[in-house]
Design an enzyme around this catalytic site. Structure first.
Site, short mmCIF file in Angstrom:
data_model
loop_
_atom_site.label_atom_id
_atom_site.label_comp_id
_atom_site.label_asym_id
_atom_site.label_seq_id
_atom_site.Cartn_x
_atom_site.Cartn_y
_atom_site.Cartn_z
N GLU A 220 0.88 -1.18 0.00
CA GLU A 220 0.00 0.00 0.00
C GLU A 220 0.91 1.21 0.00
O GLU A 220 1.43 1.61 1.05
CB GLU A 220 -0.89 -0.01 1.26
CG GLU A 220 -1.78 -1.24 1.39
CD GLU A 220 -2.97 -1.23 0.44
OE1 GLU A 220 -3.21 -0.20 -0.22
OE2 GLU A 220 -3.66 -2.25 0.35
N CYS A 254 -2.26 9.53 2.58
CA CYS A 254 -1.80 8.89 1.33
C CYS A 254 -2.73 9.17 0.17
O CYS A 254 -2.30 9.24 -0.97
CB CYS A 254 -1.67 7.39 1.54
SG CYS A 254 -3.19 6.65 2.14
P1 NAD Z 1 8.05 4.83 5.11
O1 NAD Z 1 8.09 4.01 3.88
O2 NAD Z 1 9.19 5.73 5.40
O3 NAD Z 1 7.89 3.91 6.41
C1 NAD Z 1 6.84 2.97 6.54
C2 NAD Z 1 7.27 1.86 7.48
O4 NAD Z 1 8.38 1.19 6.90
C3 NAD Z 1 7.72 2.31 8.87
O5 NAD Z 1 7.27 1.37 9.82
C4 NAD Z 1 9.24 2.27 8.76
O6 NAD Z 1 9.87 2.01 9.98
C5 NAD Z 1 9.44 1.12 7.82
N1 NAD Z 1 10.70 1.19 7.07
C6 NAD Z 1 11.43 2.28 6.75
N2 NAD Z 1 12.51 1.94 6.01
C7 NAD Z 1 12.46 0.60 5.88
C8 NAD Z 1 13.28 -0.36 5.22
N3 NAD Z 1 14.37 -0.01 4.55
N4 NAD Z 1 12.92 -1.67 5.27
C9 NAD Z 1 11.80 -2.04 5.92
N5 NAD Z 1 10.99 -1.19 6.57
C10 NAD Z 1 11.32 0.13 6.55
O7 NAD Z 1 6.67 5.65 5.02
P2 NAD Z 1 6.11 6.72 6.03
O8 NAD Z 1 6.93 7.96 5.91
O9 NAD Z 1 5.89 6.13 7.37
O10 NAD Z 1 4.65 6.97 5.40
C11 NAD Z 1 4.43 7.86 4.36
C12 NAD Z 1 4.27 7.16 3.03
O11 NAD Z 1 3.34 6.10 3.16
C13 NAD Z 1 3.72 8.07 1.96
O12 NAD Z 1 4.37 7.80 0.74
C14 NAD Z 1 2.25 7.66 1.88
O13 NAD Z 1 1.64 7.94 0.65
C15 NAD Z 1 2.35 6.21 2.13
N6 NAD Z 1 1.09 5.71 2.67
C16 NAD Z 1 0.35 4.85 1.90
C17 NAD Z 1 -0.88 4.41 2.39
C18 NAD Z 1 -1.74 3.47 1.60
O14 NAD Z 1 -2.70 2.97 2.17
N7 NAD Z 1 -1.46 3.20 0.34
C19 NAD Z 1 -1.33 4.83 3.63
C20 NAD Z 1 -0.53 5.70 4.37
C21 NAD Z 1 0.68 6.12 3.88
#
Ligand code: NAD
Length: 474
Positions: A220, A254
């Site tokens: 997602e 998002c």
């Molecule tokens: P992110 O990708 O930075 O982090 C998401 C999760 O991944 C966190 O728990 C983080 O600790 C973990 N993470 C970070 N780096 C990682 C790695 N290298 N390997 C594994 N896990 C890792 O995202 P964010 O800043 O928390 O959220 C914002 C983003 O999420 C935006 O792009 C937004 O559009 C998207 N988002 C999508 C949805 C959806 O339903 N499609 C919903 C909310 C947010």
């Protein structure tokens, strides 16, 4: 982190997965009563701790509107659980499939079997609902869950750890905390399914890690979701909807409309409608209790840089709160509309994820479609305007995760619609029966009858075999 600490963490994470898997293999799929009880206690606990949840999320954001938490975190979790409980019995029944006449009286059916242990990685922007909605869906499908919430929402993560440890044994649900390094380690575990909500760039690395163990993924992700004001749209209603969708959670959503496409001769009217809408939603600007903060200083800087870059390249920035940025507290960013934007600006290349709205103009609906299709496939698309040629073209010629017509965000809260991205905005879906299916294995079963015609096609072959083959080729 030292190599020693990482090794210890790896050992701990693998240990939890092994214990959950052993319990799943030992105890098998939970029945309807157990799944319903698991969902019911989650709903009760969430409702009983409303205040604690509002406070935790408020602490994580610096300031988060309590109404936003109630409407956009608590309500979707409760509604999802209600929907799952209502439909579970029907979904768990074997699904009868047709068989060809020459197999009668045998039977074919599909059983949705839990996959086993599901890993869930969740983001900070809706730290409660984006952890608990996939978790509830995975439990409804009969799985065990390991959850890794975001390190950028530490108070909510600590709350989730306590809440879930009180409700479930570690063999059923376990919460793992940590940042990117732990996340990477988590994504390398041989789960039966991995569901990730977060950015497209991290999603890419998650999928690579999961591929090593052939772990199927639901991703997602984010992207640039357009709002298109079509010919004949009600401009006042459209600007109010876009302002609401853009500024809820200060744009850190998002599916927020990322930018808006307006016919050239309507751009001024839209901008003035947008200003009026913002003033109606937040009459006292950033001091309004319902205007949420930006999550941290890094994102604040990132957003200010986006505006500066756009201004340097010729955009005009219109600040919506009286007094502008200067008067606003450390972590609140005033809503800003950008006009005269162009594709070379960072704001038109990356997901904004904040209260900045580029207004892009078009002359013909085909131009608007081209702007959308020049970018990665968006998570959501919003179209404003009545049914007609332009609307039909937009819906047919663009591919986005979901669509809301004549409003923003609302497809997300339709429990019976699948929710998910496509292409750069993700793959797979949860919500709706699609969520239950994402976390299940659809096992096709053929049950042979005692008296059947199978013998006709087995050796020794003879004239009857030839007649039977002729029938099969017919
Ligand atoms: P992110 O990708 O930075 O982090 C998401 C999760 O991944 C966190 O728990 C983080 O600790 C973990 N993470 C970070 N780096 C990682 C790695 N290298 N390997 C594994 N896990 C890792 O995202 P964010 O800043 O928390 O959220 C914002 C983003 O999420 C935006 O792009 C937004 O559009 C998207 N988002 C999508 C949805 C959806 O339903 N499609 C919903 C909310 C947010």
């Amino acid at each position: 982190m030292t190599a020693h600490v990482l090794l210890k963490d790896e050992f701990l994470l693998s240990g939890i997965l092994e214990r959950q898997r052993a319990a799943f293999l030992r105890e098998g799929a939970p029945g309807l009563a157990e799944r319903t009880a698991d969902l019911t206690k989650l709903k009760r606990a969430v409702l009983a701790q409303k205040r604690a949840i509002e406070e935790a999320i408020n602490a994580d954001f610096g300031h988060r509107s309590a109404y936003e938490t109630r409407i956009m975190e608590l309500a979707p979790v409760v509604q999802t659980i209600n929907y799952l409980r209502r439909n579970l019995k029907k979904w768990m029944r074997p699904e009868r499939r047709r068989i060809a006449i020459h197999f009668v009286p045998a039977r074919s059916y599909v059983v949705h079997q839990p996959l086993g242990v599901v890993g869930i990685i969740s983001p900070w922007n809706y730290p409660l609902s984006l952890a608990l909605m996939p978790l509830a869906t995975a439990l409804a499908a009969g799985n065990r869950v390991m959850l890794k919430p975001s390190e950028l929402a530490p108070a909510t993560t600590a709350f989730l750890k306590r809440l879930l440890a009180d409700l479930y044994s570690e063999e059923k649900v376990s919460v793992v905390t940590g940042g990117a390094e732990i996340g990477a380690m988590f994504a390398s575990l041989p789960f039966d399914h991995l569901a990730f909500t977060g950015s497209t760039s991290v999603g890419r690395s998650i999928m690579k890690k999961a591929a090593d163990n052939l772990v199927p993924v639901t991703l997602e992700l984010g992207g640039k979701s357009p709002g298109i004001i079509g010919p004949g749209a009600d401009l006042d209603a459209a600007s109010m909807s876009i302002a609401y969708g853009k500024l809820a959670n200060a744009g850190q959503t998002c599916i927020a409309p990322d930018y808006v496409l307006v016919q050239r001769d309507q751009a001024d009217a839209f901008l003035s409608g947008y200003k009026d809408a913002v003033a109606k939603l937040y009459p006292d600007g950033a001091r309004n209790e319902n205007y949420t903060s930006i999550i941290n200083a890094r994102h604040m800087t990132r957003l200010r840089d986006l505006v500066e870059d756009a201004k340097k390249k010729g955009a005009h920035a219109v600040e919506m709160f009286p007094g502008g940025l200067a008067r606003i507290g450390a972590q609140k960013l005033a809503p800003i509309a950008l006009t005269d934007v162009s594709d070379d600006m960072a704001v038109m290349q990356e997901e904004i994820f904040g209260p900045i709205l580029p207004i892009v103009t078009y002359t013909d609906i085909d131009d608007a479609i081209a702007v959308v299709n020049d970018r990665g496939r968006p998570l959501a698309l919003y179209y404003f305007g009545s049914a007609g040629e332009a609307r039909r073209k937009v819906l047919e010629r663009t591919t986005s995760g979901n669509v809301t017509i004549n409003d923003t965000l609302m497809h997300y809260v339709q429990a019976d619609l699948p929710f998910g991205g496509v292409g750069a905005s993700g793959m797979g879906a949860y919500h709706g029966i699609e969520g239950f299916k994402s976390f299940s294995h659809a096992k096709g079963i053929f049950e042979q009858a005692r008296w059947n015609l199978g013998g006709l096609l087995r050796p020794p072959f003879n004239r009857i075999t030839d007649i039977s083959i002729r029938y099969l080729f017919w």
